[in-house]
Design a protein around this motif. Structure first.
Motif, mmCIF file in Angstrom:
data_model
loop_
_atom_site.group_PDB
_atom_site.id
_atom_site.type_symbol
_atom_site.label_atom_id
_atom_site.label_comp_id
_atom_site.label_asym_id
_atom_site.label_seq_id
_atom_site.Cartn_x
_atom_site.Cartn_y
_atom_site.Cartn_z
ATOM 1 N N GLY A 62 0.799 -1.226 0.000
ATOM 2 C CA GLY A 62 0.000 0.000 0.000
ATOM 3 C C GLY A 62 0.827 1.269 0.000
ATOM 4 N N GLY A 63 2.137 1.156 -0.102
ATOM 5 C CA GLY A 63 2.981 2.330 -0.276
ATOM 6 C C GLY A 63 3.847 2.734 0.895
ATOM 7 N N GLU A 64 3.868 1.923 1.963
ATOM 8 C CA GLU A 64 4.731 2.210 3.120
ATOM 9 C C GLU A 64 4.512 3.624 3.666
ATOM 10 O OE1 GLU A 64 8.865 0.749 2.781
ATOM 11 O OE2 GLU A 64 8.259 0.054 0.783
ATOM 12 N N LEU A 65 3.262 3.995 3.826
ATOM 13 C CA LEU A 65 2.939 5.346 4.285
ATOM 14 C C LEU A 65 3.460 5.585 5.699
ATOM 15 C CD1 LEU A 65 -0.682 5.498 2.873
ATOM 16 C CD2 LEU A 65 1.438 6.258 1.800
ATOM 17 N N MET A 66 3.829 6.796 5.966
ATOM 18 C CA MET A 66 4.414 7.258 7.232
ATOM 19 C C MET A 66 5.783 6.621 7.510
ATOM 20 S SD MET A 66 1.118 7.656 9.797
ATOM 21 C CE MET A 66 1.922 8.673 11.020
ATOM 22 N N ASP A 67 6.270 5.801 6.604
ATOM 23 C CA ASP A 67 7.587 5.158 6.723
ATOM 24 C C ASP A 67 7.750 4.271 7.950
ATOM 25 O OD1 ASP A 67 8.537 6.300 4.324
ATOM 26 O OD2 ASP A 67 9.052 8.143 5.386
ATOM 27 N N ASP A 68 6.680 4.016 8.689
ATOM 28 C CA ASP A 68 6.758 3.153 9.864
ATOM 29 C C ASP A 68 5.430 2.415 10.001
ATOM 30 O OD1 ASP A 68 6.177 2.666 12.914
ATOM 31 O OD2 ASP A 68 8.365 2.778 12.716
ATOM 32 N N PHE A 69 5.465 1.105 9.881
ATOM 33 C CA PHE A 69 4.254 0.295 9.917
ATOM 34 C C PHE A 69 3.430 0.547 11.176
ATOM 35 C CE2 PHE A 69 2.343 -3.844 11.256
ATOM 36 C CZ PHE A 69 1.313 -3.871 10.324
ATOM 37 N N TYR A 70 4.070 0.504 12.341
ATOM 38 C CA TYR A 70 3.329 0.622 13.602
ATOM 39 C C TYR A 70 2.749 2.018 13.825
ATOM 40 C CZ TYR A 70 5.032 -4.035 14.352
ATOM 41 O OH TYR A 70 5.288 -5.376 14.186
ATOM 42 N N GLU A 71 3.435 3.039 13.345
ATOM 43 C CA GLU A 71 2.859 4.385 13.419
ATOM 44 C C GLU A 71 1.653 4.490 12.500
ATOM 45 O OE1 GLU A 71 5.414 7.805 13.032
ATOM 46 O OE2 GLU A 71 7.050 6.765 14.049
ATOM 47 N N CYS A 72 1.779 3.913 11.317
ATOM 48 C CA CYS A 72 0.687 3.985 10.344
ATOM 49 C C CYS A 72 -0.558 3.265 10.852
ATOM 50 C CB CYS A 72 1.135 3.391 9.004
ATOM 51 S SG CYS A 72 -0.154 3.422 7.724
#
Length: 137
Positions: A62-72
């Protein structure tokens, strides 16, 4: 010159995917998190996270938004944006329906016909038919 513009317009329209409606998205959330709620804790032991029940591979696609999975997955907007980006990637048909989106959401790009994808779709369809959902915040 206008014929060229018309041809380009028709090609662009023909290659566009159908829009994922807010109602469909809300029902996918409703079914994925028993009422479209941010779960607590945000992730299960199996690594399914957030109100749409996304996994790290799903987030990557889905594009690795926010560059951090757990933050996203702890952020409502990032969850929704990830689901929309995933759908844009894997449901390119201009004739896509909510069923196509729901089955792809839970079944992935190659599991839309799995039994669990069918069960998920029926739950999403019930949500749509009976208005169970509340749009996410």
């Amino acid at each position: 010159m206008s014929l060229v513009a018309l041809v380009l317009f028709l090609v662009a329209v023909g290659s566009a995917s159908a829009e994922l409606t807010d109602d469909c998205l809300a029902c996918m959330c409703y079914v994925s998190s028993q009422g479209c709620q941010m779960p607590s804790p945000v992730c299960t032991a199996a690594g399914v996270c957030g109100p749409w029940g996304i996994t790290q591979p799903y987030w990557l696609d889905g594009g690795e938004l926010m560059d951090d999975f757990y933050e996203c997955v702890a952020d409502w907007q990032c969850n929704e944006d990830t689901v929309r980006a995933y759908m844009d990637k894997y449901v390119p048909s201009p004739d896509a329906t909510c069923e196509d989106y729901a089955r792809t959401h839970v079944g992935g790009p190659f599991g839309q016909d799995a039994d669990y994808a069918t069960e998920y779709w029926y739950a999403v369809k019930d949500c749509l038919d009976f208005g169970f959902f509340t749009p996410p915040p």
